[in-house]
Enzyme design. Structure first.
Site, mmCIF file in Angstrom:
data_model
loop_
_atom_site.group_PDB
_atom_site.id
_atom_site.type_symbol
_atom_site.label_atom_id
_atom_site.label_comp_id
_atom_site.label_asym_id
_atom_site.label_seq_id
_atom_site.Cartn_x
_atom_site.Cartn_y
_atom_site.Cartn_z
ATOM 1 N N LYS A 141 0.867 -1.170 0.000
ATOM 2 C CA LYS A 141 0.000 0.000 0.000
ATOM 3 C C LYS A 141 0.910 1.229 0.000
ATOM 4 O O LYS A 141 1.578 1.519 0.998
ATOM 5 C CB LYS A 141 -0.915 0.008 1.222
ATOM 6 N N ILE A 142 0.937 1.930 -1.124
ATOM 7 C CA ILE A 142 1.871 3.041 -1.293
ATOM 8 C C ILE A 142 1.135 4.352 -1.003
ATOM 9 O O ILE A 142 0.228 4.747 -1.744
ATOM 10 C CB ILE A 142 2.472 3.059 -2.712
#
Length: 208
Positions: free
Chosen positions: A137-138
């Site tokens: 999850k960026i």
């Protein structure tokens, strides 16, 4: 929970940063995890955030989530307060030990809140070498660029590169190769329409 599912969410993540994780006691975490997973009852997959500075505490939380039916755990690199950080070698060991303890995937949460810089080569290396790491999850600034580079460097090891910052950069992140988005709970029906149209190849409809 029912609202999120009825509005079309493909899955849920509980106990995350803008939810409750930093103010809950262990007993409250257990109550919420058990109650929510039982109430969802398999209708959608559930990810449980298990971040902690201690490797063993993270492992214990993650094993409990796995036992209760979570399909994945989401974990930030170990940090504590404003200044306690650990170097890459210890971050690697932290995630490697967690992976060895689990049978479900680990999503690494790359978030500014941790104050820990996770470079693309380092993330790709962990995805390649650590069994359960394949989702990311960026949430960092310039997420699209990081997602694109992570997919390029990590190749097939990057199974789930996700948009993370409340869908503010959703379209650029999808263009960069993101395969999902994890946002807050305010607008799941609208975001679902965008992602469905995009993945079906209807980019103009998604943009509209």
């Amino acid at each position: 929970v029912d609202f999120m599912i009825d509005a079309g969410s493909n899955g849920l993540c509980i106990l995350a940063n803008f939810s409750e994780q930093f103010i809950l006691s262990d007993a409250e975490r257990e109550t919420l995890t058990k109650t929510i997973l039982a109430h969802v009852n398999g209708r959608v997959p559930v990810i449980v955030t298990t971040t902690h500075f201690s490797t063993q505490v993270t492992i214990d939380r993650s094993l409990q989530a796995q036992q209760l039916g979570a399909i994945m755990v989401m974990v930030m690199p170990p940090y504590h307060g404003a200044t306690f950080r650990v170097p890459e070698a210890q971050i690697y060991e932290y995630f490697a030990r967690l992976s060895d303890a689990l049978n479900i995937p680990i999503m690494i949460q790359d978030a500014p809140a941790s104050g820990t810089v996770l470079s693309v080569p380092f993330l790709a290396r962990m995805a390649t070498e650590i069994k359960q790491i394949s989702y990311f999850k960026i949430e960092t600034p310039g997420a699209a660029s990081k997602l694109r580079e992570l997919i390029r460097v990590g190749g097939a090891a990057i199974e789930g590169p996700w948009d993370g910052e409340e869908a503010i950069t959703l379209m650029p992140d999808l263009d960069a190769g993101a395969t999902g988005a994890m946002t807050g709970g305010a607008f799941p029906d609208g975001i679902r329409k965008i992602v469905d149209a995009y993945t079906a190849g209807r980019r103009e409809e998604a943009a509209a």
